[in-house]
Design an enzyme around this catalytic site. Structure first.
Site, PDB file in Angstrom:
ATOM      1  N   GLN A  92       0.846  -1.193   0.000  1.00 54.95           N
ATOM      2  CA  GLN A  92       0.000   0.000   0.000  1.00 54.95           C
ATOM      3  C   GLN A  92       0.881   1.242   0.000  1.00 54.95           C
ATOM      4  OE1 GLN A  92      -3.517  -0.544   2.942  1.00 54.95           O
ATOM      5  NE2 GLN A  92      -1.940  -1.969   3.635  1.00 54.95           N
ATOM      6  N   ASP A  95       6.111   4.727  -1.357  1.00 52.76           N
ATOM      7  CA  ASP A  95       7.565   4.918  -1.426  1.00 52.76           C
ATOM      8  C   ASP A  95       8.193   3.819  -2.286  1.00 52.76           C
ATOM      9  OD1 ASP A  95       8.440   2.571   0.185  1.00 52.76           O
ATOM     10  OD2 ASP A  95       7.508   3.623   1.868  1.00 52.76           O
ATOM     11  N   HIS A 110      -1.497   1.328  -4.258  1.00 47.59           N
ATOM     12  CA  HIS A 110      -1.911   2.724  -4.054  1.00 47.59           C
ATOM     13  C   HIS A 110      -1.037   3.702  -4.845  1.00 47.59           C
ATOM     14  CE1 HIS A 110      -4.140   1.684  -0.037  1.00 47.59           C
ATOM     15  NE2 HIS A 110      -4.814   1.337  -1.113  1.00 47.59           N
ATOM     16  N   CYS A 118      -0.854  13.291 -15.170  1.00 48.04           N
ATOM     17  CA  CYS A 118      -1.578  14.463 -15.671  1.00 48.04           C
ATOM     18  C   CYS A 118      -3.074  14.117 -15.690  1.00 48.04           C
ATOM     19  CB  CYS A 118      -1.107  14.831 -17.074  1.00 48.04           C
ATOM     20  SG  CYS A 118      -2.113  16.147 -17.795  1.00 48.04           S
ATOM     21  N   CYS A 137       2.245  19.785 -17.887  1.00 50.36           N
ATOM     22  CA  CYS A 137       2.459  18.402 -18.320  1.00 50.36           C
ATOM     23  C   CYS A 137       3.375  18.404 -19.551  1.00 50.36           C
ATOM     24  CB  CYS A 137       1.109  17.765 -18.662  1.00 50.36           C
ATOM     25  SG  CYS A 137       1.253  16.162 -19.476  1.00 50.36           S
ATOM     26  N   GLY A 177       2.703  -4.381   9.029  1.00 49.41           N
ATOM     27  CA  GLY A 177       2.761  -2.932   9.228  1.00 49.41           C
ATOM     28  C   GLY A 177       1.602  -2.157   8.654  1.00 49.41           C
ATOM     29  N   ASN A 203       2.850  -6.893  13.173  1.00 46.19           N
ATOM     30  CA  ASN A 203       2.559  -5.465  13.371  1.00 46.19           C
ATOM     31  C   ASN A 203       2.978  -5.052  14.780  1.00 46.19           C
ATOM     32  OD1 ASN A 203       1.427  -3.272  11.828  1.00 46.19           O
ATOM     33  ND2 ASN A 203      -0.248  -3.162  13.307  1.00 46.19           N
ATOM     34  N   LEU A 204       3.170  -3.747  14.925  1.00 46.20           N
ATOM     35  CA  LEU A 204       3.542  -3.213  16.232  1.00 46.20           C
ATOM     36  C   LEU A 204       2.457  -3.453  17.267  1.00 46.20           C
ATOM     37  CD1 LEU A 204       5.961  -1.570  17.297  1.00 46.20           C
ATOM     38  CD2 LEU A 204       4.718   0.510  16.699  1.00 46.20           C
ATOM     39  N   GLU A 205       1.223  -3.430  16.811  1.00 46.36           N
ATOM     40  CA  GLU A 205       0.078  -3.575  17.717  1.00 46.36           C
ATOM     41  C   GLU A 205      -1.039  -4.282  16.945  1.00 46.36           C
ATOM     42  OE1 GLU A 205      -0.660   0.568  18.485  1.00 46.36           O
ATOM     43  OE2 GLU A 205      -1.038   0.967  16.381  1.00 46.36           O
TER      44      GLU A 205
HETATM   45  C1  BJW Z   1       4.443  -0.633  12.747  1.00 46.71           C
HETATM   46  C2  BJW Z   1       5.624   0.102  12.967  1.00 46.71           C
HETATM   47  C3  BJW Z   1       6.843  -0.618  13.004  1.00 46.71           C
HETATM   48  C4  BJW Z   1       3.960   1.468  12.977  1.00 46.71           C
HETATM   49  N1  BJW Z   1       6.825  -1.945  12.835  1.00 46.71           N
HETATM   50  N2  BJW Z   1       4.453  -1.936  12.588  1.00 46.71           N
HETATM   51  C5  BJW Z   1     -15.386  -1.083   2.211  1.00 46.71           C
HETATM   52  C6  BJW Z   1     -14.952  -1.783   1.105  1.00 46.71           C
HETATM   53  C7  BJW Z   1     -14.252  -1.139   0.087  1.00 46.71           C
HETATM   54  C8  BJW Z   1     -13.979   0.210   0.167  1.00 46.71           C
HETATM   55  C9  BJW Z   1     -14.425   0.908   1.253  1.00 46.71           C
HETATM   56  C10 BJW Z   1     -15.112   0.276   2.260  1.00 46.71           C
HETATM   57  N3  BJW Z   1     -15.409   1.198   3.175  1.00 46.71           N
HETATM   58  C11 BJW Z   1     -14.913   2.383   2.763  1.00 46.71           C
HETATM   59  C12 BJW Z   1     -14.305   2.242   1.591  1.00 46.71           C
HETATM   60  C13 BJW Z   1     -13.645   3.334   0.830  1.00 46.71           C
HETATM   61  C14 BJW Z   1     -12.226   3.649   1.188  1.00 46.71           C
HETATM   62  C15 BJW Z   1     -11.864   3.228   2.602  1.00 46.71           C
HETATM   63  O1  BJW Z   1     -11.279   2.207   2.848  1.00 46.71           O
HETATM   64  N4  BJW Z   1     -12.163   4.067   3.588  1.00 46.71           N
HETATM   65  C16 BJW Z   1     -11.822   3.781   4.974  1.00 46.71           C
HETATM   66  C17 BJW Z   1     -11.446   5.075   5.661  1.00 46.71           C
HETATM   67  C18 BJW Z   1     -12.955   3.033   5.634  1.00 46.71           C
HETATM   68  N5  BJW Z   1     -11.367   2.997   0.244  1.00 46.71           N
HETATM   69  C19 BJW Z   1     -11.113   3.554  -0.939  1.00 46.71           C
HETATM   70  O2  BJW Z   1     -11.645   4.606  -1.292  1.00 46.71           O
HETATM   71  C20 BJW Z   1     -10.149   2.829  -1.863  1.00 46.71           C
HETATM   72  N6  BJW Z   1     -10.736   2.669  -3.132  1.00 46.71           N
HETATM   73  C21 BJW Z   1     -11.726   1.814  -3.365  1.00 46.71           C
HETATM   74  O3  BJW Z   1     -12.220   1.141  -2.488  1.00 46.71           O
HETATM   75  O4  BJW Z   1     -12.078   1.758  -4.684  1.00 46.71           O
HETATM   76  C22 BJW Z   1     -13.190   0.971  -5.007  1.00 46.71           C
HETATM   77  C23 BJW Z   1     -14.272   1.873  -5.462  1.00 46.71           C
HETATM   78  C24 BJW Z   1     -15.291   1.332  -6.184  1.00 46.71           C
HETATM   79  C25 BJW Z   1     -16.307   2.149  -6.605  1.00 46.71           C
HETATM   80  C26 BJW Z   1     -16.287   3.498  -6.280  1.00 46.71           C
HETATM   81  C27 BJW Z   1     -15.266   4.025  -5.564  1.00 46.71           C
HETATM   82  C28 BJW Z   1     -14.238   3.202  -5.158  1.00 46.71           C
HETATM   83  C29 BJW Z   1      -8.896   3.643  -2.093  1.00 46.71           C
HETATM   84  C30 BJW Z   1      -8.078   3.754  -0.852  1.00 46.71           C
HETATM   85  C31 BJW Z   1      -6.877   4.646  -1.125  1.00 46.71           C
HETATM   86  C32 BJW Z   1      -6.045   4.869   0.137  1.00 46.71           C
HETATM   87  N7  BJW Z   1      -5.115   5.868  -0.125  1.00 46.71           N
HETATM   88  C33 BJW Z   1      -4.107   6.172   0.894  1.00 46.71           C
HETATM   89  C34 BJW Z   1      -3.310   7.371   0.392  1.00 46.71           C
HETATM   90  C35 BJW Z   1      -2.422   6.911  -0.775  1.00 46.71           C
HETATM   91  C36 BJW Z   1      -1.369   7.864  -1.067  1.00 46.71           C
HETATM   92  C37 BJW Z   1      -0.561   8.226   0.146  1.00 46.71           C
HETATM   93  O5  BJW Z   1       0.179   7.395   0.716  1.00 46.71           O
HETATM   94  O6  BJW Z   1      -0.667   9.379   0.547  1.00 46.71           O
HETATM   95  O7  BJW Z   1      -3.247   5.067   1.125  1.00 46.71           O
HETATM   96  S1  BJW Z   1      -4.812   6.485   2.515  1.00 46.71           S
HETATM   97  C38 BJW Z   1      -3.473   5.780   3.418  1.00 46.71           C
HETATM   98  O8  BJW Z   1      -3.963   4.637   4.152  1.00 46.71           O
HETATM   99  C39 BJW Z   1      -2.497   5.244   2.369  1.00 46.71           C
HETATM  100  C40 BJW Z   1      -2.126   3.923   2.938  1.00 46.71           C
HETATM  101  O9  BJW Z   1      -1.607   3.088   1.921  1.00 46.71           O
HETATM  102  C41 BJW Z   1      -3.410   3.454   3.550  1.00 46.71           C
HETATM  103  C42 BJW Z   1      -3.260   2.380   4.585  1.00 46.71           C
HETATM  104  O10 BJW Z   1      -2.504   2.840   5.657  1.00 46.71           O
HETATM  105  P1  BJW Z   1      -1.528   1.815   6.384  1.00 46.71           P
HETATM  106  O11 BJW Z   1      -0.430   1.446   5.485  1.00 46.71           O
HETATM  107  O12 BJW Z   1      -2.316   0.743   6.994  1.00 46.71           O
HETATM  108  O13 BJW Z   1      -0.874   2.789   7.471  1.00 46.71           O
HETATM  109  P2  BJW Z   1      -1.385   3.101   8.972  1.00 46.71           P
HETATM  110  O14 BJW Z   1      -0.610   4.277   9.422  1.00 46.71           O
HETATM  111  O15 BJW Z   1      -2.844   3.185   9.026  1.00 46.71           O
HETATM  112  O16 BJW Z   1      -0.961   1.824   9.808  1.00 46.71           O
HETATM  113  C43 BJW Z   1       0.408   1.538  10.073  1.00 46.71           C
HETATM  114  C44 BJW Z   1       0.458   0.360  11.031  1.00 46.71           C
HETATM  115  O17 BJW Z   1       1.829   0.032  11.216  1.00 46.71           O
HETATM  116  C45 BJW Z   1      -0.116   0.682  12.432  1.00 46.71           C
HETATM  117  O18 BJW Z   1      -0.965  -0.389  12.840  1.00 46.71           O
HETATM  118  C46 BJW Z   1       1.110   0.775  13.325  1.00 46.71           C
HETATM  119  O19 BJW Z   1       0.898   0.278  14.631  1.00 46.71           O
HETATM  120  C47 BJW Z   1       2.089  -0.111  12.598  1.00 46.71           C
HETATM  121  N8  BJW Z   1       3.509   0.258  12.807  1.00 46.71           N
HETATM  122  N9  BJW Z   1       5.372   1.407  13.150  1.00 46.71           N
HETATM  123  C48 BJW Z   1       5.690  -2.587  12.663  1.00 46.71           C
HETATM  124  N10 BJW Z   1       8.078   0.003  13.249  1.00 46.71           N
END
Ligand code: BJW
Length: 237
Positions: A92, A95, A110, A118, A137, A177, A203-205
């Site tokens: 996800q 980077d 992602h 563009c 662009c 993670g 995961n951390l937690e």
């Molecule tokens: C450690 C650590 C260490 C820390 N060692 N561990 C149900 C089904 C389907 C979709 C949805 C749904 N409900 C809602 C949705 C829509 C939405 C969604 O999920 N919303 C939620 C808020 C509920 N999803 C979407 O919109 C997605 N698209 C989609 O579903 O398309 C289908 C569609 C069909 C028809 C119409 C419309 C859509 C797209 C999601 C895009 C997410 N984008 C982001 C930004 C990307 C660019 C960027 O990076 O800026 O992606 S949001 C952000 O969250 C980023 C990440 O990839 C993503 C996940 O985060 P991640 O990686 O889990 O990070 P953290 O910080 O949350 O967690 C880190 C963990 O690591 C923690 O637990 C720490 O404890 C741990 N940790 N240090 C080990 N050292």
């Protein structure tokens, strides 16, 4: 764990890169206090205030340029290179640390921060500079539509067909993670379970979907991922 798995899917999230200096979004130690991800990672946010969105991604792009893969990225690359099983890494993260660490069979579901898209002509190009509202662009000449080539909320993640194919035939699914709060990635463990896979969370937690995993290991990625990879490779010895 003594089974010799044949098809492995690894899902990674921000926690994997946290110890490379790139902060996670949520949970303990989440760095993005000045920017709520939900407020900058949507097409609506870009339409309303593109400069703020550019600031967020320009900052992250410059931090990414300094970051190096950590022991967890390197361990996953070693797994792919040395394990007789098919290993697909789905990240996800936007980077480039998996590639820098040597992982080759990789899906950036992602998108990628080192690319610009563009919105006008949909051309995607490698991009390591800052982006601005005025950036034009190179393909169509339009300014105003250049954005990071990443997947925002409400947009379709990349290569989902290939990912679901791999999940439907995997016998080991490992989530590393990630907080399990963003779909569809948060639903992958259920897909893998339905396919009969062994499921492991590193995961951390406890993540939001922690109860869905058969096995869970808590700790820092740079410690628990290399140990897990050693254990896994040991089963093929
Ligand atoms: C450690 C650590 C260490 C820390 N060692 N561990 C149900 C089904 C389907 C979709 C949805 C749904 N409900 C809602 C949705 C829509 C939405 C969604 O999920 N919303 C939620 C808020 C509920 N999803 C979407 O919109 C997605 N698209 C989609 O579903 O398309 C289908 C569609 C069909 C028809 C119409 C419309 C859509 C797209 C999601 C895009 C997410 N984008 C982001 C930004 C990307 C660019 C960027 O990076 O800026 O992606 S949001 C952000 O969250 C980023 C990440 O990839 C993503 C996940 O985060 P991640 O990686 O889990 O990070 P953290 O910080 O949350 O967690 C880190 C963990 O690591 C923690 O637990 C720490 O404890 C741990 N940790 N240090 C080990 N050292």
């Amino acid at each position: 764990m003594t089974r010799r798995f044949r098809n492995i899917v690894i899902l990674t999230g921000a926690g994997l890169s946290a110890e490379s200096g790139l902060g996670a979004f949520r949970g303990q130690g989440g760095l993005w206090v000045d920017f709520k991800i939900e407020e900058v990672a949507t097409p609506a946010a870009f339409a309303l205030n593109p400069s703020r969105v550019h600031d967020f991604y320009n900052l992250r792009r410059s931090r990414m340029a300094e970051a190096r893969p950590n022991a967890a990225h390197l361990a996953l690359a070693r797994l792919e290179a040395e394990c007789p099983a098919n290993v697909l890494t789905v990240t996800q993260n936007i980077d480039a640390l998996h590639e820098a660490g040597g992982t080759k069979n990789l899906i950036h579901m992602h998108g990628e921060l080192a690319k610009a898209l563009c919105a006008n002509c949909r051309t995607s190009v490698r991009w390591w500079e800052d982006l601005f509202v005025e950036t034009a662009c190179g393909a169509c000449g339009e300014a105003g539509g250049m954005r990071p080539d990443v997947v925002w909320f409400g947009e379709m993640p990349r290569e989902l067909e290939r990912i679901y194919d791999a999940l439907s035939s995997c016998d080991l699914f490992v989530s590393i993670g990630t907080s399990g709060s963003v779909y569809p990635a948060a639903g992958f463990v259920a897909e893998a379970s339905a396919a009969g896979a062994h499921t492991v969370e590193l995961n951390l937690e406890a993540s939001e979907g922690a109860d869905l995993f058969l096995e869970r290991i808590e700790g820092r990625a740079t410690e628990i991922v290399p140990a897990f990879v050693r254990r896994l490779l040991g089963t093929y010895a």
